[in-house]
Design an enzyme around this catalytic site. Structure first.
Site, PDB file in Angstrom:
ATOM      1  N   TRP A   1       0.830  -1.211   0.000  1.00 40.55           N
ATOM      2  CA  TRP A   1       0.000   0.000   0.000  1.00 40.55           C
ATOM      3  C   TRP A   1       0.864   1.262   0.000  1.00 40.55           C
ATOM      4  CZ3 TRP A   1      -0.363  -3.994   3.480  1.00 40.55           C
ATOM      5  CH2 TRP A   1       0.322  -3.842   4.688  1.00 40.55           C
ATOM      6  N   ARG A   2       2.175   1.099   0.171  1.00 36.98           N
ATOM      7  CA  ARG A   2       3.026   2.284   0.116  1.00 36.98           C
ATOM      8  C   ARG A   2       3.499   2.589  -1.297  1.00 36.98           C
ATOM      9  NH1 ARG A   2       6.576   1.379   5.548  1.00 36.98           N
ATOM     10  NH2 ARG A   2       5.002   2.174   6.980  1.00 36.98           N
TER      11      ARG A   2
ATOM     12  N   GLU B   1      -5.493   1.019   5.623  1.00 33.24           N
ATOM     13  CA  GLU B   1      -5.620   1.564   6.985  1.00 33.24           C
ATOM     14  C   GLU B   1      -6.680   0.814   7.786  1.00 33.24           C
ATOM     15  OE1 GLU B   1      -3.800   3.442   8.701  1.00 33.24           O
ATOM     16  OE2 GLU B   1      -2.460   4.046   7.092  1.00 33.24           O
TER      17      GLU B   1
ATOM     18  N   THR C   1      -4.271  -5.190  13.591  1.00 33.36           N
ATOM     19  CA  THR C   1      -3.755  -6.355  12.870  1.00 33.36           C
ATOM     20  C   THR C   1      -2.330  -6.093  12.391  1.00 33.36           C
ATOM     21  OG1 THR C   1      -6.022  -6.647  12.108  1.00 33.36           O
ATOM     22  CG2 THR C   1      -4.372  -8.045  11.084  1.00 33.36           C
TER      23      THR C   1
ATOM     24  N   GLY D   1     -10.306 -11.204  10.951  1.00 32.63           N
ATOM     25  CA  GLY D   1     -10.845 -10.799  12.255  1.00 32.63           C
ATOM     26  C   GLY D   1     -11.473  -9.407  12.233  1.00 32.63           C
ATOM     27  N   TYR D   2     -12.086  -9.037  13.361  1.00 30.47           N
ATOM     28  CA  TYR D   2     -12.747  -7.731  13.508  1.00 30.47           C
ATOM     29  C   TYR D   2     -13.590  -7.426  12.262  1.00 30.47           C
ATOM     30  CZ  TYR D   2      -9.445  -7.232  17.305  1.00 30.47           C
ATOM     31  OH  TYR D   2      -8.720  -7.422  18.444  1.00 30.47           O
TER      32      TYR D   2
ATOM     33  N   TYR E   1      -8.796   8.726  13.341  1.00 34.18           N
ATOM     34  CA  TYR E   1      -7.484   8.215  12.933  1.00 34.18           C
ATOM     35  C   TYR E   1      -7.459   7.934  11.427  1.00 34.18           C
ATOM     36  CZ  TYR E   1      -3.880   5.015  11.687  1.00 34.18           C
ATOM     37  OH  TYR E   1      -2.840   4.432  11.013  1.00 34.18           O
TER      38      TYR E   1
ATOM     39  N   ASP F   1      -3.588   6.871  16.584  1.00 32.55           N
ATOM     40  CA  ASP F   1      -4.155   5.603  17.071  1.00 32.55           C
ATOM     41  C   ASP F   1      -3.400   5.223  18.348  1.00 32.55           C
ATOM     42  OD1 ASP F   1      -1.695   4.799  16.189  1.00 32.55           O
ATOM     43  OD2 ASP F   1      -2.420   3.144  14.952  1.00 32.55           O
TER      44      ASP F   1
ATOM     45  N   CYS G   1      15.533   2.375  21.978  1.00 30.13           N
ATOM     46  CA  CYS G   1      15.860   3.811  21.970  1.00 30.13           C
ATOM     47  C   CYS G   1      17.184   4.136  21.268  1.00 30.13           C
ATOM     48  CB  CYS G   1      15.842   4.362  23.393  1.00 30.13           C
ATOM     49  SG  CYS G   1      14.225   4.144  24.155  1.00 30.13           S
TER      50      CYS G   1
ATOM     51  N   CYS H   1      16.610   4.922  17.676  1.00 27.52           N
ATOM     52  CA  CYS H   1      15.485   5.818  17.383  1.00 27.52           C
ATOM     53  C   CYS H   1      15.958   7.196  16.916  1.00 27.52           C
ATOM     54  CB  CYS H   1      14.622   5.973  18.639  1.00 27.52           C
ATOM     55  SG  CYS H   1      13.214   7.065  18.383  1.00 27.52           S
TER      56      CYS H   1
ATOM     57  N   CYS I   1      14.007  12.892  23.207  1.00 27.24           N
ATOM     58  CA  CYS I   1      12.844  12.202  23.792  1.00 27.24           C
ATOM     59  C   CYS I   1      12.767  12.449  25.297  1.00 27.24           C
ATOM     60  CB  CYS I   1      12.947  10.704  23.500  1.00 27.24           C
ATOM     61  SG  CYS I   1      11.574   9.766  24.202  1.00 27.24           S
TER      62      CYS I   1
HETATM   63  S1  SF4 Z   1      10.370   7.726  20.980  1.00 28.19           S
HETATM   64 FE1  SF4 Z   1      11.575   7.811  22.846  1.00 28.19          FE
HETATM   65  S2  SF4 Z   1      10.933   5.984  23.978  1.00 28.19           S
HETATM   66 FE2  SF4 Z   1      10.344   5.652  21.852  1.00 28.19          FE
HETATM   67  S3  SF4 Z   1      12.066   4.541  20.964  1.00 28.19           S
HETATM   68 FE3  SF4 Z   1      12.344   6.737  20.555  1.00 28.19          FE
HETATM   69  S4  SF4 Z   1      13.680   7.418  22.166  1.00 28.19           S
HETATM   70 FE4  SF4 Z   1      12.800   5.461  22.849  1.00 28.19          FE
END
Ligand code: SF4
Length: 369
Positions: free
Chosen positions: A44-45, A57, A63, A101-102, A140, A158, A219, A222, A228
């Protein structure tokens, strides 16, 4: 603590979650750049067609992506555009959905397709406000379709986004509370950029699915790790922090397996509710004497005790433990909550809309046949 102090503390806590324009800009840049590198190639991308975005969506609600992929591809092959879906019989739509489902989602999809055709001449409405008027389309989904397909600067929030953004802003209020929803919405409104808003929303969903997971966020990988607040405060201290799953209740059921001249007795669920509109071997809640009485009232007579075979079916909020009992029903009558009972030839079961649980029950019952 004096009243003045607690008021000051409350204000500080609330202000902590506000995303400043400069922080929002850095966060947008980091997550979209990460998405450009890390995005998974999902069917879908490969398109911005609002119909395909909408179908994906709806399928992705509750799911997993891996489960959705083959269903999405089959569904798009069977109903390639909104007009084809609107023309289809609901039984065919449920059959294509069978196992995902759902099922309320499939009924909503079908009803909404009919509205898109009748109210909008088969052209998808472009704004969140219009999209929200369609059956089964909540805030959403409307935000996701409007941002991804039409470039509207709209958030798509969501449960995953609540968790990720809640962590990112260091939210302390309970995730289900009005205060938390308000704070996350305000943060998302600040975060969604005017350029590539759809990619930003998809990036956020991708981050929730692959990095900022419910139980073990990664993290160090990320793109938001440096700004964060959740990391700064300690994830245990914030709402949406990693939690152990609560135990889910187990419901004991007996399935009456009735076969007559090569046909199996199936009961159809009412359209609204769990497995709505689908067929299954009749089920009654245990223990055995209670189930036996329930079935007897509907003219279904269990043979002795349930056999050793059983099926365990895990839903989000409960686990169904179903024991199988062979039975006889010469003149089956109504059995609550089902809308009707009918014998379906075994050769037609594949083409009958049934839930995964029902198919498993049939498979286990006739494994030796
Ligand atoms: S948003 Fe924050 S809590 Fe989530 S993975 Fe990134 S650094 Fe970690």
């Amino acid at each position: 603590m004096s009243g003045t102090h607690s008021r000051v503390r409350e204000r500080v806590d609330r202000d902590d979650t506000v995303v400043s324009p400069s922080r929002a800009k850095a966060a947008q840049k980091a997550i979209v750049a990460w998405f450009d590198r890390a995005r998974r190639d999902l069917p879908w991308r490969r398109t911005k067609d609002p119909y395909a975005v909408w179908v994906s969506e709806i399928m992705l609600q509750q799911t997993r992506v891996e489960t959705v992929i083959p269903y999405f591809e089959r569904f798009m092959g069977r109903f390639p555009d909104v007009e084809e879906l609107a023309r289809a019989d609901i039984a065919d739509v449920l059959l294509a959905w069978s196992g995902l489902g759902y099922y309320r989602r499939a009924r909503g999809l079908h009803a909404a397709a009919r509205e898109v055709v009748s109210r909008y001449g088969a052209k998808f409405p472009r704004t969140t406000d219009e999209l929200r008027t369609l059956p089964g389309v909540g805030e959403y989904t409307a935000g996701a379709v409007a941002s991804i397909a039409f470039g509207e600067r709209a958030p798509a929030i969501d449960g995953n986004v609540m968790r990720v953004v809640g962590r990112y802003i260091g939210l302390r209020a309970d995730v289900g509370s009005t205060e938390a929803k308000r704070a996350v919405r305000a943060a998302c409104e600040a975060l969604v950029p005017p350029v590539r808003p759809g990619d930003f929303n998809e990036a956020l969903m991708e981050l929730g699915a692959t990095v900022c997971s419910p139980t073990s966020p990664d993290c160090p990988s990320c793109p938001w790790r440096r700004s964060c607040r959740g990391v700064e405060l300690g994830l245990d201290a914030v709402a949406g922090g990693p939690k152990k799953r609560a135990a889910v209740p187990r419901v004991k059921l007996i399935a009456a397996i009735v076969e007559r001249e090569g046909a199996v007795l199936l009961a159809r669920r009412p359209l609204d509710g769990l497995f709505g509109g689908l067929g299954e071997p009749p089920l009654a809640e245990g223990p055995l004497p209670r189930a036996r009485t329930t079935f007897a009232r509907a003219g279904i007579e269990l043979h002795g005790k349930p056999g050793p075979r059983s099926v365990e079916h895990v839903l989000t909020h409960k686990v169904l433990e179903v024991k199988l009992a062979t039975a006889r029903a010469d003149a089956p009558q109504s059995l609550a909550p089902y809308t009707d009972l009918a014998y379906v030839p075994r050769s037609q079961l594949q083409a009958t809309p049934m839930s995964t649980l029902a198919r498993r029950l049939v498979r286990v019952s006739f494994a030796d046949a």
